[in-house]
Design an enzyme around this catalytic site. Structure first.
Site, PDB file in Angstrom:
ATOM      1  N   GLY A 238      30.663 -37.852  20.918  1.00 14.22           N
ATOM      2  CA  GLY A 238      32.206 -38.463  21.374  1.00 14.22           C
ATOM      3  C   GLY A 238      32.382 -39.866  20.728  1.00 14.22           C
ATOM      4  N   CYS A 345      54.172 -24.812   3.326  1.00 11.69           N
ATOM      5  CA  CYS A 345      55.377 -24.629   3.651  1.00 11.69           C
ATOM      6  C   CYS A 345      55.456 -24.627   5.356  1.00 11.69           C
ATOM      7  CB  CYS A 345      55.910 -23.145   3.368  1.00 11.69           C
ATOM      8  SG  CYS A 345      56.115 -22.947   1.545  1.00 11.69           S
TER       9      CYS A 345
HETATM   10  C1  LIG Z   1      32.319 -31.530  19.169  1.00 11.25           C
HETATM   11  C2  LIG Z   1      31.168 -31.671  20.055  1.00 11.25           C
HETATM   12  C3  LIG Z   1      30.376 -32.903  19.777  1.00 11.25           C
HETATM   13  C4  LIG Z   1      30.424 -33.754  18.605  1.00 11.25           C
HETATM   14  O1  LIG Z   1      31.730 -34.713  19.101  1.00 11.25           O
HETATM   15  P1  LIG Z   1      32.113 -35.911  18.249  1.00 11.25           P
HETATM   16  O2  LIG Z   1      33.258 -36.568  18.707  1.00 11.25           O
HETATM   17  O3  LIG Z   1      32.162 -35.386  16.710  1.00 11.25           O
HETATM   18  O4  LIG Z   1      30.807 -36.690  18.139  1.00 11.25           O
HETATM   19  C5  LIG Z   1      29.183 -32.973  20.402  1.00 11.25           C
HETATM   20  N1  LIG Z   1      28.840 -31.960  21.606  1.00 11.25           N
HETATM   21  C6  LIG Z   1      29.660 -31.137  21.802  1.00 11.25           C
HETATM   22  C7  LIG Z   1      29.355 -29.897  22.936  1.00 11.25           C
HETATM   23  C8  LIG Z   1      30.846 -30.740  21.136  1.00 11.25           C
HETATM   24  O5  LIG Z   1      31.769 -29.893  21.434  1.00 11.25           O
END
Ligand SMILES: *Cc1c(COP(=O)(O)O)cnc(C)c1O
Length: 422
Positions: A238, A345
């Site tokens: 994240g 489109c």
């Molecule tokens: C999407 C996701 C991530 C990665 O998130 P990023 O923002 O790309 O770092 C990590 N863990 C889980 C469970 C996710 O769904």
């Protein structure tokens, strides 16, 4: 930091000219930089407590060339489907470094993961827990599990990628956690190893992470007091990346690593991280050719040969991507506002509205930056368009790591039933 930049007036990926690449592979195409992937991985893993597992989130970029690059550095994988698991294994990521997340694992996927012997399942609900126990029993195996806890914190990111609020579908509500762990402890074919949390993507502040990790740390103590063995904390992914030059940059990995150590250090757990975007986003660009310059009544449209089927982030998340001319504009050259659109489109097939760019004409190349994560993995064949192929660059070397589909390939995906063929 990334390894895309102008050399002798042309945008390069490391030492490879994107104009030359466009001649060789055609447009549009994704181009990834190995040195950038490596750099991001090393900066992130270097900022974390020793012995942490960095499990790259395969949904951000599942290309085998990218996964292999990271596998060679010792990365693990965070997968959310059996397909992603198969790809991670095919790229040489050992099962012992694979964690399986996601709210809807099927029994077939559980079977596949138990047979492979993955590191852990991040279980997201009580019914999933029972299903996993059942599949493990049939296989005479013990599934190592964490429960993904929904800490009910606001990640302060785009609504479509926030996952840690009570009203999202993810994880087990914080107040049910103790009961869920007690339920798991009573099952014979799962083994509790830790706690998992992931509150969203493209976070630009540390505070929501800290709020979530603080709750997880408290929960770890409570669960230990309840008699559970909590030896791992999976803190998810994240961490955001800068998409826009003039914006406040997201927190750097060093600050993130320090905060993590402060909040979780006394627990002596092995930490697991699941970064996706942070590793891959700025390690990739989407190179596209201007097809037409169209002067509307109110606006000038730059119509590209890449579309929302190649890169859906602007249409889906209102995402901002910097767009640059591949041939470097002269100093002080004029900038004009364009609506940069694709050929699909849909009115939402819009990469940027009213974007000031150097004057461009049909045949010119542009690069859409920060396209290495959630780009190719979210591509589709909408409008029967073969998705952009993918190229991986390393120094002066390059290779097509996913070829462009031909129309025959698209046609071969469908079947006309005998009873229609006549
Ligand atoms: C999407 C996701 C991530 C990665 O998130 P990023 O923002 O790309 O770092 C990590 N863990 C889980 C469970 C996710 O769904």
């Amino acid at each position: 930091m990334n390894h895309f930049g102008y050399k002798n007036g042309t945008l390069h990926a490391e030492d490879v000219s994107l104009t030359a690449l466009a001649d060789w592979v055609g447009t549009p195409f994704y181009c990834y930089s190995r040195a950038t992937l490596e750099r991001h991985y090393k900066v992130f893993s270097g900022a974390l407590p020793k012995d942490s597992l960095v499990a790259f989130s395969v949904k951000a970029n599942g290309n085998l060339g990218v996964l292999k690059t990271l596998a060679l550095l010792g990365a693990g994988a965070d997968v959310v489907s059996g397909g992603e698991m198969a790809k991670a294994l095919a790229a040489g990521i050992p099962a012992s470094k694979i964690v399986f997340s996601g709210v809807g694992k099927t029994k077939e996927e559980m079977h596949q993961a138990l047979t492979a012997g993955i590191y852990q399942f991040n279980v997201e609900s009580e019914p999933e827990l029972l299903a996993l126990d059942e599949v493990a029993r049939e296989l005479n195996k013990i599934a190592p599990i964490t429960l993904r806890i929904n800490p009910d914190v606001d990640a302060k990111t785009h609504a479509k990628i926030t996952t840690g609020k009570a009203e999202t579908k993810f994880g087990i509500p914080f107040k049910h956690a103790r009961a869920a762990y007690a339920q798991a402890a009573a099952l014979h074919n799962v083994e509790i190893v830790g706690i998992d949390v992931h509150i969203g993507s493209q976070l630009t502040e540390l505070e929501p992470f800290e709020a979530a990790f603080t709750k997880v740390a408290e929960l770890a103590k409570t669960l230990r007091a309840d008699g559970h063995s909590i030896t791992r904390l999976d803190l998810g992914g994240g961490l955001g990346v800068p998409y826009q030059n003039n914006n406040m940059p997201p927190p750097d990995p060093i600050a993130y690593g320090k905060m993590v150590a402060r909040v979780t250090g006394d627990l002596e757990c092995r930490l697991i991280f699941e970064p996706g975007r942070l590793i891959a986003a700025n390690a990739g660009v989407l190179v596209s050719k201007v097809l037409y310059l169209k002067k509307g009544d109110a606006k000038t449209f730059l119509i590209l040969d890449a579309g929302m089927n190649d890169l859906i982030r602007p249409a889906m998340y209102d995402a901002h991507h910097e767009i640059v001319a591949v041939e470097e504009p002269g100093p002080g050259s004029e900038r004009v506002p364009y609506d940069v659109v694709g050929p699909v489109c849909e009115t939402s097939d819009l990469f940027a509205a009213g974007r000031d760019l150097p004057e461009l004409n049909s045949g010119d190349l542009v690069a859409i930056l920060s396209a290495g994560a959630y780009g190719a993995t979210m591509a589709s064949t909408y409008n029967a368009r073969p998705p952009a192929p993918e190229v991986l660059v390393s120094g002066t070397e390059w290779a097509i790591v996913r070829p462009r589909l031909r129309h025959d390939d698209l046609i071969a995906q469908d079947k006309i039933p005998d009873w229609l063929a006549g």
